[in-house]
Design an enzyme around this catalytic site. Structure first.
Site, PDB file in Angstrom:
ATOM      1  N   THR A 179       0.850  -1.180   0.000  1.00 31.89           N
ATOM      2  CA  THR A 179       0.000   0.000   0.000  1.00 31.89           C
ATOM      3  C   THR A 179       0.886   1.230   0.000  1.00 31.89           C
ATOM      4  O   THR A 179       2.081   1.149   0.233  1.00 31.89           O
ATOM      5  CB  THR A 179      -0.912   0.050   1.246  1.00 31.89           C
ATOM      6  OG1 THR A 179      -0.109   0.351   2.390  1.00 31.89           O
ATOM      7  CG2 THR A 179      -1.632  -1.266   1.466  1.00 31.89           C
ATOM      8  N   SER A 232       0.969   3.454   2.174  1.00 32.82           N
ATOM      9  CA  SER A 232       1.343   3.889   3.513  1.00 32.82           C
ATOM     10  C   SER A 232       2.349   2.976   4.186  1.00 32.82           C
ATOM     11  O   SER A 232       3.281   3.433   4.839  1.00 32.82           O
ATOM     12  CB  SER A 232       0.093   3.986   4.398  1.00 32.82           C
ATOM     13  OG  SER A 232      -0.565   2.733   4.453  1.00 32.82           O
ATOM     14  N   CYS A 233       2.192   1.660   4.032  1.00 34.89           N
ATOM     15  CA  CYS A 233       2.994   0.766   4.857  1.00 34.89           C
ATOM     16  C   CYS A 233       3.966  -0.076   4.069  1.00 34.89           C
ATOM     17  O   CYS A 233       4.746  -0.820   4.647  1.00 34.89           O
ATOM     18  CB  CYS A 233       2.092  -0.163   5.672  1.00 34.89           C
ATOM     19  SG  CYS A 233       1.187  -1.361   4.669  1.00 34.89           S
ATOM     20  N   GLY A 234       3.941  -0.028   2.766  1.00 36.33           N
ATOM     21  CA  GLY A 234       4.888  -0.837   2.002  1.00 36.33           C
ATOM     22  C   GLY A 234       4.461  -2.277   1.925  1.00 36.33           C
ATOM     23  O   GLY A 234       3.281  -2.599   1.904  1.00 36.33           O
ATOM     24  N   CYS A 280       3.310  -5.696   2.877  1.00 35.34           N
ATOM     25  CA  CYS A 280       2.583  -6.223   4.028  1.00 35.34           C
ATOM     26  C   CYS A 280       2.347  -7.722   3.850  1.00 35.34           C
ATOM     27  O   CYS A 280       2.527  -8.278   2.781  1.00 35.34           O
ATOM     28  CB  CYS A 280       1.239  -5.524   4.185  1.00 35.34           C
ATOM     29  SG  CYS A 280       1.365  -3.745   4.392  1.00 35.34           S
TER      30      CYS A 280
END
Length: 289
Positions: free
Chosen positions: A112, A114-116, A118
């Site tokens: 994503t 935002s978080c890379g 996952c």
């Protein structure tokens, strides 16, 4: 700016008034990465420099080791409701003899903005062995030069100036010269684009270079730096505990909170030249030879 910026209505509220007006918004769209026709990853990104992003992603994930491992890259025929190519599906062909990436429940590549990456089941699944360890890189950078690099990066953030909604990553020389800067809604995407640029321009391993990022430093960003052989990583904000642990283990110089002429160094401070002792970091000069 093309697809980098979209116009959306916004209600601007102040103590004295509220009014509706159009605003510049950073574009976020999915990019599906395929390898030899097989889906590998979907990342939410800012369109642009997709080939660099794909090369950087595959390199920092250990799928490829050099630009010669990629035979070709082409956009697939992805269409929107009006029949236009979205340029949101990119297929990379591996060179003969390069093993195909192995994916599964323990290591899936959904990302994503935002978080890379996952969904990896454990730290063992996340940790990727680098071919370009930065541990023995003897680069040095002056403290006063390093302290200026976030501002130099910020000056090149053209899309951020219009939207306020993008992360940035830049690659610098120890003298403070900027080699490349890339922006994206995902901080990990911005780094992958920089690494992809370096790979395509014969700069991997990135010995003697400094990576600066505009936000915080997560484990994933530290790992991408290590995978690319970058010896120094600096950030405007804080690192995570895992980022510090990885930097210490890998020989990566990690600096954070680079603001207003100050900075914190969390690993390998010996690469940063300061007014401290000539022989041992952390011991002040006494004036005696």
């Amino acid at each position: 700016m093309g697809r980098l910026i979209a116009r959306r209505p916004v209600v601007r509220i102040t103590p004295d008034s509220d009014r509706s007006r159009p605003d510049n918004i950073a574009v976020e769209e999915p990019l599906e990465l395929r390898v030899d026709g097989k889906p590998l990853a979907v990342t939410m990104r800012t369109p642009g420099h997709d080939v660099e992003l794909a090369h950087g992603f595959l390199h920092t994930e250990g799928v490829i080791g050099s630009v010669d491992d990629i035979r070709d890259a082409r956009y697939c025929d992805s269409r929107d409701d009006e029949g236009r190519n979205t340029y949101n599906v990119l297929d990379l062909g591996l060179a003969p003899g390069v093993p195909a990436p192995v994916t599964g429940v323990e290591r899936n590549f959904y990302t994503t903005s935002s978080c890379g990456v996952c969904g990896k089941a454990s730290l063992d699944a996340v940790r990727t062995k680098t071919r370009h360890s930065p541990a023995n890189d003897d680069v040095k950078i002056r403290y006063d030069v390093l302290a200026t690099l976030p501002d130099a990066l910020r000056e090149q953030q053209q899309v951020f100036d219009r939207t306020g909604g993008l992360h940035a990553a830049g690659l610098f020389t120890p003298a403070g010269d900027l080699l490349v800067v890339r922006e994206d809604v995902g901080r990990h995407n911005a780094v992958d684009k920089v690494v992809g640029w370096a790979l395509l321009n014969g700069q991997i391993p990135a010995r003697g270079l400094i990576l600066i990022v505009s936000g915080r430093t997560s484990f994933e960003l530290a790992q991408k730096a290590v995978m690319a052989g970058i010896p120094v990583l600096g950030a405007v904000s804080a690192p995570s505990s895992l980022a510090i642990d990885l930097a210490a283990e890998s020989g990566l110089t990690l600096a954070g909170f680079i603001r207003n002429g100050n900075l914190n160094v969390y690993a390998r401070p010996d690469r940063i030249i300061t007014c401290m002792s000539r022989s041992q970091y952390g011991v002040r000069r006494t004036g005696h030879d």
